[in-house]
Design a protein around this motif. Structure first.
Motif, short mmCIF file in Angstrom:
data_model
loop_
_atom_site.label_atom_id
_atom_site.label_comp_id
_atom_site.label_asym_id
_atom_site.label_seq_id
_atom_site.Cartn_x
_atom_site.Cartn_y
_atom_site.Cartn_z
N HIS A 30 0.85 -1.19 0.00
CA HIS A 30 0.00 0.00 0.00
C HIS A 30 0.88 1.24 0.00
CE1 HIS A 30 -3.94 -1.95 0.87
NE2 HIS A 30 -3.17 -2.87 1.42
N THR A 31 0.59 2.17 -0.90
CA THR A 31 1.39 3.39 -0.97
C THR A 31 0.59 4.51 -1.63
OG1 THR A 31 3.51 4.30 -1.69
CG2 THR A 31 2.38 2.82 -3.21
N PRO A 32 0.81 5.78 -1.25
CA PRO A 32 0.25 6.89 -2.01
C PRO A 32 0.89 6.94 -3.39
CG PRO A 32 1.01 7.61 0.16
CD PRO A 32 1.56 6.24 -0.06
N LEU A 33 0.14 7.40 -4.38
CA LEU A 33 0.67 7.45 -5.74
C LEU A 33 0.08 8.64 -6.46
CD1 LEU A 33 2.46 5.94 -7.84
CD2 LEU A 33 0.36 4.74 -8.56
N TRP A 34 0.95 9.53 -6.92
CA TRP A 34 0.51 10.76 -7.55
C TRP A 34 -0.46 11.49 -6.64
CZ3 TRP A 34 0.05 6.62 -11.51
CH2 TRP A 34 1.24 6.51 -12.24
N LYS A 35 -1.68 11.75 -7.10
CA LYS A 35 -2.66 12.45 -6.27
C LYS A 35 -3.59 11.49 -5.53
CE LYS A 35 -2.73 16.63 -9.09
NZ LYS A 35 -3.58 17.62 -9.84
N ASN B 28 -21.98 -40.52 7.78
CA ASN B 28 -21.37 -39.24 8.12
C ASN B 28 -21.29 -38.35 6.89
OD1 ASN B 28 -20.90 -40.28 10.72
ND2 ASN B 28 -18.85 -41.00 10.16
N PHE B 29 -21.56 -37.09 7.09
CA PHE B 29 -21.50 -36.11 6.00
C PHE B 29 -20.60 -34.96 6.44
CE2 PHE B 29 -25.30 -38.51 5.47
CZ PHE B 29 -25.50 -38.62 4.11
N TYR B 30 -19.82 -34.45 5.49
CA TYR B 30 -18.85 -33.41 5.79
C TYR B 30 -18.99 -32.26 4.79
CZ TYR B 30 -16.78 -37.17 8.53
OH TYR B 30 -16.58 -38.19 9.42
N TYR B 31 -18.49 -31.09 5.23
CA TYR B 31 -18.44 -29.92 4.35
C TYR B 31 -16.97 -29.66 4.01
CZ TYR B 31 -23.25 -29.30 5.73
OH TYR B 31 -24.59 -29.51 5.94
N PRO B 32 -16.47 -30.27 2.90
CA PRO B 32 -15.06 -30.08 2.53
C PRO B 32 -14.76 -28.61 2.27
CG PRO B 32 -16.07 -31.88 1.29
CD PRO B 32 -17.18 -31.14 1.96
N GLN B 33 -13.62 -28.17 2.79
CA GLN B 33 -13.17 -26.80 2.55
C GLN B 33 -12.17 -26.79 1.40
OE1 GLN B 33 -14.79 -24.18 4.74
NE2 GLN B 33 -15.93 -26.10 4.48
N ALA B 34 -12.02 -25.65 0.80
CA ALA B 34 -11.24 -25.54 -0.44
C ALA B 34 -9.77 -25.89 -0.22
CB ALA B 34 -11.36 -24.12 -1.00
N THR B 35 -9.21 -26.53 -1.22
CA THR B 35 -7.76 -26.73 -1.27
C THR B 35 -7.11 -25.38 -1.63
OG1 THR B 35 -8.08 -27.54 -3.52
CG2 THR B 35 -7.89 -29.18 -1.78
N ALA B 36 -5.85 -25.37 -2.01
CA ALA B 36 -5.13 -24.12 -2.26
C ALA B 36 -5.92 -23.23 -3.22
CB ALA B 36 -3.75 -24.42 -2.82
N ASN B 37 -6.11 -21.98 -2.82
CA ASN B 37 -6.87 -21.03 -3.65
C ASN B 37 -6.40 -19.62 -3.32
OD1 ASN B 37 -9.18 -19.68 -1.72
ND2 ASN B 37 -8.66 -21.75 -1.05
N PHE B 38 -6.80 -18.64 -4.12
CA PHE B 38 -6.30 -17.28 -3.92
C PHE B 38 -7.39 -16.25 -4.13
CE2 PHE B 38 -6.26 -17.33 -8.49
CZ PHE B 38 -6.43 -16.00 -8.87
N LEU B 39 -7.17 -15.07 -3.56
CA LEU B 39 -7.95 -13.87 -3.83
C LEU B 39 -6.97 -12.72 -3.99
CD1 LEU B 39 -10.80 -14.39 -1.24
CD2 LEU B 39 -11.16 -14.16 -3.70
N LEU B 40 -7.11 -11.96 -5.05
CA LEU B 40 -6.23 -10.83 -5.33
C LEU B 40 -7.07 -9.56 -5.35
CD1 LEU B 40 -3.44 -9.70 -6.20
CD2 LEU B 40 -4.14 -10.13 -8.57
N GLY B 41 -6.73 -8.61 -4.48
CA GLY B 41 -7.52 -7.39 -4.36
C GLY B 41 -6.74 -6.14 -4.69
N LEU B 42 -7.43 -5.17 -5.27
CA LEU B 42 -6.86 -3.86 -5.59
C LEU B 42 -7.69 -2.80 -4.89
CD1 LEU B 42 -5.02 -1.90 -7.25
CD2 LEU B 42 -6.78 -2.01 -9.05
N ASN B 43 -7.03 -1.93 -4.12
CA ASN B 43 -7.70 -0.82 -3.45
C ASN B 43 -7.15 0.50 -3.99
OD1 ASN B 43 -7.20 1.26 -0.96
ND2 ASN B 43 -9.23 0.34 -0.84
N VAL B 44 -8.05 1.38 -4.38
CA VAL B 44 -7.67 2.72 -4.84
C VAL B 44 -8.48 3.72 -4.04
CG1 VAL B 44 -7.52 4.32 -6.77
CG2 VAL B 44 -7.18 1.87 -7.16
N LYS B 45 -7.78 4.63 -3.34
CA LYS B 45 -8.45 5.60 -2.48
C LYS B 45 -8.11 7.01 -2.99
CE LYS B 45 -8.57 4.74 1.87
NZ LYS B 45 -8.20 4.60 3.30
N PHE B 46 -9.18 7.77 -3.25
CA PHE B 46 -9.02 9.13 -3.79
C PHE B 46 -9.12 10.15 -2.66
CE2 PHE B 46 -10.78 6.41 -7.05
CZ PHE B 46 -10.02 6.70 -8.16
#
Length: 823
Positions: free
Chosen positions: A762-767, A805-823
């Protein structure tokens, strides 16, 4: 091996923190600028460290073990302007802070009336806006709280988007009281909280406090096993605009825009948010399509604050609540075929089971979906009506309506109160059909509190609420393979376009919930004492016909008295000891009334909660140690029985308990490294329990409470080699959980240890005020695990038992990539 290492985490962390080398001491005094009287309880934060403390009765705090350097200290106090002071430390130093009364009343007034503080004799965890933002790239609120003590999370769809759940100390959502700005969020009948109805709500949250155990009456009348007190956005004096965009595994997308006017003409502010989240889910066909909004407008006066909030969400999710059979996870073909025959799966469903994998989803109908829309309206008013007296009050209304749709294969006409038909001379008693089960809800009421404080350490709070729920429950057949006829022989028309429908059940429910409480706290030298008494009256009435065509008409009245007492001893300005005792009572949920014959409706639960702990803060480390004993009378637990439509039944058990120890610590020896860890160990037992499976009863003198692991451990290692960049490793260990109350490992969830990596820049950039990128890689070692499930079975003979018996399998390796821009 892992259990042996867990026990050493808290000890090693404590020793590592304790050996931090001290150099200098800073003494901070906080006084009112006009009168020069000390201000006890002022919040003090030393920037560049993790130290956050409160001033003592003399308005003083001593911060020890500080190295030489340049520092900034921030001091805030309710009703006063926040002050910052910069100083260079070369030796022991005195810092005097003069606070001036604020010209505006801020949202802190509302928070102050409901929150536990450092001198409160209860255990709690605060999660700030910055903490929430670190991982807020699309997953639901329970997943953002995963690193807090004793929390176990799960997701129906497997990846944290869609239906999610959370247990705290083994207590499920029905026993976890959730409030938003002091207003109840829990559903009035099921008592659960469904964050899916408010997707991306975390983007409008300023802070959250979790109280484990009963907590205080100010945190909500329904507090029982734990409480979540959520505070939405507070005053932002400067105008802003912010964009959040995320992409991830399973075609997950999140789009969020936030706007705020800042302070207009010195008094007005407006904030808004729009969000959209979609995902295919880890589980087959477990898609989510979610939209939400948040609008807030406020008037800030010198002594008063008026805020109006409107927020809501709309969700459409494909059903994934059936779970995955254990035989599918192990690949046992013979066991899968046996289960398919036992549960009456069709040929298509059986082929789906045999040809699937751990991502199996039983449902195949294209529109097997849950559809719900919920909107919340809040009007909040706070006023400093006298020098030491504050009023907080709120009016609220929640409107919710929606349904889930199901395809049913060869259901019998009689189950819907319908007559069989004759086709080509052959009697037809069954038909394929599509049905919708609806909820149509209104929830409204008011909350209030008066808070009085004097300069001698006395604080009195009188508050309460009246809330009323009105809910409709009804079901429609919207399509059928064969025509439908009533018992009187009248035809009912349905068509493939769902233009008309047959309503086969219809019922209503009302619930009036009145509570009032009086809380007193008093500071006497190094002691802080509190007493808290609450009266709660609940009138719950059900009328009409349920989905199994039974007349459910009944009325239940509950009167609860919930006392609480506590004491805190201030060892120093940075540390204290506390102990508390609290009583809480909890009414049964709707299913307890509907699943049993009226004369067998379960009794309310009662909890006696004893908490004791130690807290210490310094420049480099914070530690919380807590022990608890939660002693239940008439706790409602699963019996092993199923009712006539296959739902699990709960019943009261006379004697049960949860006893445990909790550690919550954070160590930051320098600016580039921080280590946070939590350890929760508990014993969760039922005495004299009788399991009932069909006609067979199994008596157990002492057994384990289901879904209550002995160990829950979290760990976060954070590295900041330079200011804009952070690399964090987050780990979680949960020991074995039992699917029923027999403590049998054949019906249990294996313990699991998972790791995630978070990378942020995270960093300020230009304006622009900020450009930030966050990458969250979940389950980096591809662990195949489940965090929740259920079981059912029967006896072929007195000794030959069949379990599924019943189970709720959780995800194997996975990703989320986020971009935040604040004016």
């Amino acid at each position: 091996m892992i259990k042996k290492s867990i026990a050493g985490i808290a000890f090693f962390m404590y020793v590592a923190m304790a050996v931090a080398i001290a150099q200098h001491t800073v003494t901070v005094t906080v006084v009112e600028a006009e009168s020069r009287r000390p201000l006890p309880g002022a919040s003090i934060h030393l920037h560049g460290t993790i130290y956050q403390g409160k001033s003592d009765a003399g308005g003083m705090v001593i911060i020890r073990n500080i190295k030489e350097g340049n520092y900034t200290i921030t001091v805030s106090y309710l009703g006063y302007q926040t002050q910052q002071k910069h100083f260079t430390l070369t030796g022991n130093q005195q810092v005097d802070i003069l606070l001036h009364r604020t010209t505006l009343l801020t949202d802190e007034v509302v928070v102050q009336a409901t929150r536990a503080t450092e001198n409160t004799a209860t255990t709690y965890k605060n999660i700030s806006k910055a903490d929430i933002a670190k991982s807020n790239v699309g997953q639901d609120i329970p997943f953002l709280l995963d690193q807090t003590p004793g929390v176990v999370i799960s997701s129906d769809a497997g990846a944290g988007i869609g239906y999610t759940s959370m247990r705290i100390r083994g207590s499920d959502a029905q026993r976890t009281n959730v409030t938003v700005n002091g207003i109840p969020l829990n559903d009035a009948e099921s008592l659960g909280s469904f964050f899916i109805n408010l997707p991306d709500f975390a983007s409008s949250v300023d802070n959250i406090q979790i109280q484990r155990g009963v907590g205080t009456s100010t945190n909500g009348a329904g507090a029982f096993g734990a409480s979540l007190n959520i505070q939405t956005n507070t005053l932002n004096e400067e105008a802003y605009a912010e964009l959040d965009q995320s992409i991830g595994s399973y075609r997950s997308l999140k789009n969020t825009i936030r706007l705020g006017t800042g302070l207009i003409d010195g008094n007005f502010s407006f904030d808004g948010r729009l969000s959209r989240i979609s995902s295919d889910g880890y589980i087959d066909r477990a898609t989510s399509n979610l939209q939400s909004f948040y609008l807030s407008g406020a008037w800030h006066g010198a002594n008063s604050l008026l805020r109006a909030n409107v927020f809501g969400g709309k969700e459409k999710t494909y059903q994934a609540w059936y779970g995955t059979p254990e035989s599918r996870l192990t690949g046992d073909v013979a066991a899968m075929e046996a289960y398919a025959a036992d549960d009456g799966l069709t040929t298509e469903e059986t082929e789906n089971l045999l040809n699937s994998d751990r991502r199996y989803n039983k449902y195949l109908y294209d529109n097997e979906t849950d559809n719900y829309q919920q909107t919340h309206y809040q009007l909040l008013f706070s006023s400093a009506i006298a020098d030491r007296l504050t009023l907080n009050t709120a009016l609220h209304y929640t409107r919710g309506k929606g349904y889930y749709e199901q395809f049913r294969n060869q259901d019998e006409y009689i189950d819907y109160g319908l007559s069989p038909i004759v086709v080509n001379g052959q009697a037809i008693t069954e038909t394929d059909l599509v049905r919708q089960r609806w909820l149509d809800n209104h929830f409204y009421g008011m909350t209030y509190s008066f808070v009085y404080k004097n300069t001698d350490g006395l604080e009195l709070t009188w508050g309460g609420a009246y809330n009323r729920y009105e809910g409709g429950h009804y079901g429609d057949i919207v399509w059928s393979e064969y025509p439908l006829f009533t018992a009187g022989g009248y035809p009912l028309h349905t068509d493939g376009g769902f233009g008309t429908a047959y309503r086969y059940y219809n019922g209503d429910a009302t619930k009036a919930d009145l509570n009032t409480y009086l809380k007193a706290s008093y500071r006497l030298d190094k002691f802080s004492l509190f007493a808290d008494v609450q009266y709660r009256r609940i009138d719950y009435a059900i009328t009409g016909i349920d989905h199994d065509l039974r007349d459910l008409t009944q009325d239940a009245l509950f009167n609860f008295f919930n006392p609480k007492v506590g004491i805190t001893y201030q060892l120093s300005a940075a540390s204290n000891l506390y102990a508390s005792y609290a009583v809480a009572n909890k009414e049964p949920v709707r299913s307890d009334f509907t699943d049993w014959p009226i004369e067998q409706t379960p009794k309310p639960e009662q909890l006696h909660d004893i908490e004791a702990g130690y807290r210490v803060r310094s420049q480099h480390f914070n530690i919380g140690l807590n022990g608890y004993a939660m002693l239940y009378k008439n706790q409602l637990v699963l019996t092993g029985q199923l009712n006539d439509v296959g739902s699990t039944l709960r019943t009261n058990v006379d004697d049960s308990y949860r006893v445990g120890l909790e550690f919550d610590g954070r160590w930051a020896p320098n600016a580039w490294f921080a280590w946070g860890a939590t350890v929760a160990y508990s014993r969760n037992k039922i005495k004299n329990f009788t399991e009932i499976v069909g006609d067979v009863e199994n008596f157990l003198p002492t057994t384990n409470i289901s879904f209550s692991p002995d160990w829950v451990v979290s760990n976060e290692l954070s590295f900041k080699p330079w200011k804009p960049f952070e690399l964090a490793l987050l780990s979680k260990y949960v020991s074995r959980q039992y699917l029923d109350n027999t403590g049998n490992s054949d019906r249990s969830i294996d313990g699991f240890f998972i790791n995630h990596v978070r990378v942020a820049y995270h960093t300020p950039l230009w304006k622009l005020k900020n450009v930030g990128v966050t990458l969250l890689v979940n389950n980096i070692f591809n662990e195949k695990y489940a965090s929740s499930g259920y079981t059912w079975g029967y006896y072929l003979s007195e000794t030959d038992r069949v379990d599924y018996n019943f189970y709720y399998p959780q995800a194997t390796a996975n990703f989320l990539l986020g971009l935040n821009v604040k004016f």
